[in-house]
Design a protein around this motif. Structure first.
Motif, PDB file in Angstrom:
ATOM      1  N   UNK B 110       0.327   2.804  -4.446  1.00 10.85           N
ATOM      2  CA  UNK B 110       0.649   2.462  -3.217  1.00 10.85           C
ATOM      3  C   UNK B 110      -0.540   1.826  -2.781  1.00 10.85           C
ATOM      4  N   UNK B 111      -2.137   2.222  -2.947  1.00 11.52           N
ATOM      5  CA  UNK B 111      -2.772   1.891  -2.493  1.00 11.52           C
ATOM      6  C   UNK B 111      -3.325   0.422  -3.291  1.00 11.52           C
ATOM      7  N   UNK B 112      -4.154  -0.206  -2.298  1.00 16.63           N
ATOM      8  CA  UNK B 112      -4.512  -2.193  -3.571  1.00 16.63           C
ATOM      9  C   UNK B 112      -5.404  -1.160  -3.911  1.00 16.63           C
ATOM     10  N   UNK B 113      -5.628  -2.448  -5.411  1.00 18.78           N
ATOM     11  CA  UNK B 113      -6.650  -2.521  -6.326  1.00 18.78           C
ATOM     12  C   UNK B 113      -7.793  -2.333  -5.809  1.00 18.78           C
ATOM     13  N   UNK B 114      -8.407  -3.467  -4.560  1.00 13.77           N
ATOM     14  CA  UNK B 114      -9.608  -3.794  -4.139  1.00 13.77           C
ATOM     15  C   UNK B 114      -9.849  -2.137  -3.345  1.00 13.77           C
ATOM     16  N   UNK B 115      -9.059  -2.049  -2.600  1.00 14.11           N
ATOM     17  CA  UNK B 115      -9.676  -0.473  -1.557  1.00 14.11           C
ATOM     18  C   UNK B 115      -9.951   0.262  -3.079  1.00 14.11           C
ATOM     19  N   UNK B 116      -9.228   0.466  -4.192  1.00 14.59           N
ATOM     20  CA  UNK B 116      -9.454   1.859  -5.233  1.00 14.59           C
ATOM     21  C   UNK B 116     -10.529   1.255  -5.460  1.00 14.59           C
ATOM     22  N   UNK B 117     -10.855   0.055  -6.325  1.00 16.90           N
ATOM     23  CA  UNK B 117     -11.941  -0.931  -7.033  1.00 16.90           C
ATOM     24  C   UNK B 117     -13.648  -0.211  -5.817  1.00 16.90           C
ATOM     25  N   UNK B 118     -13.223  -0.465  -4.247  1.00 21.39           N
ATOM     26  CA  UNK B 118     -14.678   0.076  -3.701  1.00 21.39           C
ATOM     27  C   UNK B 118     -15.369   1.115  -2.955  1.00 21.39           C
ATOM     28  N   UNK B 119     -13.636   1.558  -3.068  1.00 22.72           N
ATOM     29  CA  UNK B 119     -14.243   2.804  -3.352  1.00 22.72           C
ATOM     30  C   UNK B 119     -14.704   4.157  -4.651  1.00 22.72           C
ATOM     31  N   UNK B 120     -14.307   3.960  -6.215  1.00 17.95           N
ATOM     32  CA  UNK B 120     -15.480   4.220  -6.840  1.00 17.95           C
ATOM     33  C   UNK B 120     -16.557   3.395  -7.192  1.00 17.95           C
TER      34      UNK B 120
END
Lengths: 382, 343
Positions: B110-120
């Motif tokens: 359910x998490x947007x790709x952009x949030x995952x990308x930024x976290x990584x």
């Protein structure tokens, strides 16, 4: 300033609070039942963390909805739920007979595709009853019906040769593999179903209703095509090597002698048109209802032979059943494919060839132990 | 700390980075239960590029690969660096897309790709802002975790290993899987040459042996435990196999913890790849490439189906042009230039 900005970004992004959910926000499903009627799926979910207000309330809730797809039915359930459905803790999926005959691929696809699904559960088919009803029967020995069914399968699988290991992965891989078809266990309800759903059932010393494991369901691909008898189930499990402890009732005088296996090994020798199965088992005497001299090696030999004959009888019944339904549940086709891939690939439909496959079974049974007694009581008091 | 240990750990991660979801899927699609034979063949052929990179590392071993390009190609070296930088960036993009796809499909749907990308990307930016020694040390620390998780996974799956699932042997042509495996799991080690080459000479071979052994065993386990049919239908069979670790034994549901070994692989490769790009383009602002990476990550593939087709049938044949042919040219020129200078 730069460091402060970086620190702030870390605080905002890496707190672990993104999209978080409290445990109370979830309705945790531990059992799923799927019925099929009039072209629609009826999915029932057993939730185990309902709020318990008073003593007379049960801890479990079963909610059902219909839909054209499994997913739609689940989403329809969520329309009546104040919590988000969480299926990661599913321990058992019960299919109705109609659903199993119709084909269970849609359910398997959903359960394989859904990331939340842990795929660590048992599949079972409800016999002569709605799948939903099996999830509503409360028993004094387990808190939840799903826990009751799962524990029942695990224990019985260990202690008897009647139950198969119908775990989800095992079942799915048999559907996908060449030259093998899956089997499942079945479950029935004994007694008064309506009474069995009441909370008092968990306090009664005599249950009004209970669920009971029954015989095996034989599939062709994803469709149920027949049921076995108990003897056929034992024979099939013996050939599959799916036997931890096997018990045999051997006629003895006017009564029976019970022999159980303590160790059990199956070895298959595969040829293109013939399979030779060598079974080697050791066993012990559990109960003697007649008067025989167990000190005499001839008696032991005689009962070893009787046990071998009994085992062969069960096995022949199992083979006959599978051949009559044209479904290779033993995976001999798969074994031939692994050994002779070119030959197997040249066969159009293995299930048509399977009934003509020669299966030669050799059983060697050694009666190694007699339990705590050396002699029978009848023989001793003579 | 012995420096070469840290670089060996980095090499280990780079070799493994494109396995989960990329080369494993290509291998299983193309060679089915013969995938492990493909890996063996690729391992033997892979010594050719490894030897090439070792030879490059040996010449003027106080310089990194970009400095060597400047040294051997004084006129158009910067163009060569840009080409290599773009190739490495594309590979990082593939890996990063794969990592976010893995996280979305298996952990955070359910998490947007952009949030995952930024976290990584934040820890990646932080890591590449540090010195080579710190990067190598980070690699070594992560390697200890990865090794522990790998051992736990193998031990927990040992009782589910079925040799029968590896049969029949040679039903498919194992050579079909060799090029994808070399392209994704061997050639990217070229990025390690971004570090001063005297430190990495030993690491190339040690990392190669350790990583290849680990991937070979992982592949064997995937096929022998899941069976090739089940392995084929999963998008990430490496992740699904972890669901069976110690199943019903000591504990269960370890897969989320054990799967971090794959995340570490991609994390380290992305960091080193981006460091390579920054230095190839001589960019001082280290966050520029990561930002481009995040922006492109959401649009790089329209869907997984297209991605799988390209990853299996297209990219493996393009990668060797940039990561084998160009390094070969660099080596020839470097050797000639070096011998000219010596004489």
């Amino acid at each position: 300033m730069k460091r402060l900005l970086i620190a702030l970004t870390f605080i905002l992004l890496l707190t672990g609070c993104w999209n978080y959910r409290e445990l109370n926000d979830y309705a945790i499903a531990t059992g799923m039942a799927i019925d099929y009627e009039d072209g629609e799926y009826e999915v029932s979910l057993l939730f185990t963390n309902g709020s318990k207000k008073e003593d007379e309330d049960t801890q479990v809730t079963v909610t059902s909805e219909k839909g054209k797809t499994i997913y739609e039915a689940i989403k329809n359930i969520s329309l009546s739920m104040p919590k988000e459905i969480y299926i990661s803790h599913l321990s058992v999926i019960v299919f109705s007979e109609d659903m199993a005959i119709h084909g269970i691929t849609p359910a398997l696809d959903y359960l394989l595709r859904e990331p939340q699904s842990h795929q660590n559960f048992y599949l079972i088919v409800a016999k002569d009853t709605k799948a939903k009803d099996t999830l509503t029967i409360l028993t004094p020995l387990a808190d939840y019906p799903s826990q009751n069914i799962t524990a029942n399968i695990k224990i019985t699988e260990k202690l008897q040769g009647r139950i198969t290991n119908a775990s989800f992965n095992n079942f799915v891989s048999k559907i996908l593999q060449k030259g093998v078809n899956p089997i499942t266990n079945s479950i029935i309800i004994v007694g008064n179903e309506e009474e069995g759903t009441k909370k008092e059932e968990q306090e009664n010393s005599v249950a009004s209703a209970y669920t009971k494991l029954d015989t095996l369901g034989l599939f062709k691909n994803d469709k149920l095509i027949g049921w076995t008898t108990m003897e056929e189930s034992i024979g099939i499990n013996m050939l599959l090597g799916d036997v931890n402890i096997l018990y045999l009732n051997i006629p003895c005088g006017n009564n029976n002698m019970v022999i159980t296996s303590t160790s059990y090994k199956v070895k298959n020798n595969i040829d293109k048109n013939k399979v030779t199965v060598n079974i080697n088992a050791n066993g012990m005497i559990k109960e003697v209802g007649c008067s025989v001299n167990l000190e005499d090696p001839k008696t032991i030999k005689e009962y070893e032979q009787k046990a071998e004959e009994k085992m062969k009888e069960y096995i022949d019944m199992g083979i006959e059943k599978a051949k009559s339904l044209k479904t290779d549940i033993f995976g001999y086709g798969n074994m031939i494919y692994r050994k002779y891939p070119n030959y197997f690939n040249s066969i159009k439909d293995w299930d048509e060839i399977f009934p003509n496959l020669e299966i030669d079974v050799n059983v060697e049974f050694t009666l190694a132990h007699k339990g705590s007694l050396e002699q029978t009581i009848g023989e001793f008091t003579k | 700390m012995r420096k070469d240990l840290g670089y060996t750990a980095l090499a280990y991660f780079i070799f493994r980075s494109a396995f989960i979801g990329i080369s494993s899927v290509s291998l299983i699609t193309l060679t089915q239960q013969d995938s492990w034979i493909s890996i063996l063949i690729a391992f033997l052929i892979g010594f050719i590029p490894i030897l090439l990179f070792y030879k490059i590392a040996n010449i003027k071993d106080d310089l990194n690969i970009l400095e060597k390009i400047d040294y051997s190609f004084p006129n158009f070296g910067k163009y060569l660096k840009i080409i290599l930088g773009l190739a490495i960036f594309s590979l990082v993009l593939l890996n990063f897309w794969n990592l976010t796809n893995l996280i979305i499909s298996q952990f955070l749907s359910n998490t947007p790709t952009i949030v995952i990308s930024i976290s990584l990307i934040i820890p990646i930016i932080y890591l590449i802002s540090k010195s080579n020694v710190v990067i190598a040390r980070t690699g070594l620390i992560l390697f200890f975790f990865t090794a522990l998780f790998w051992i736990l996974s193998a031990a927990g799956l040992l009782n589910k290993f079925q040799f029968d699932n590896l049969m029949p042997i040679l039903e498919y042509n194992p050579l079909k899987g060799v090029i994808p495996y070399i392209s994704y799991n061997i050639l990217p080690i070229f990025t390690l040459l971004i570090f001063p080459n005297k430190h990495i000479k030993k690491s190339l071979f040690t990392g190669y042996l350790v990583a290849m052994s680990s991937l070979f065993i992982v592949t064997l386990f995937i096929i022998a435990v899941l069976g090739i049919d089940l392995a084929t239908i999963f998008q990430y069979p490496e992740f699904h196999i972890l669901k069976l670790v110690f199943e019903g034994f000591v504990t269960y549901r370890l897969e989320n913890m054990l799967a971090t070994q794959w995340i570490f692989d991609i994390f380290i490769f992305s960091s080193i790849g981006l460091k390579f790009c920054n230095e190839a383009f001589n960019i001082k602002r280290i966050y520029i490439f990561p930002i481009i990476l995040i922006l492109l990550n959401s649009v790089v593939f329209k869907n997984n189906t297209i991605a799988n087709k390209l990853l299996t049938y297209c990219f493996p044949y393009i990668i060797p042009i940039f990561l084998f042919l160009i390094p070969l040219i660099i080596y020839i020129k470097l050797k000639r230039k070096n011998s000219e200078n010596i004489s």
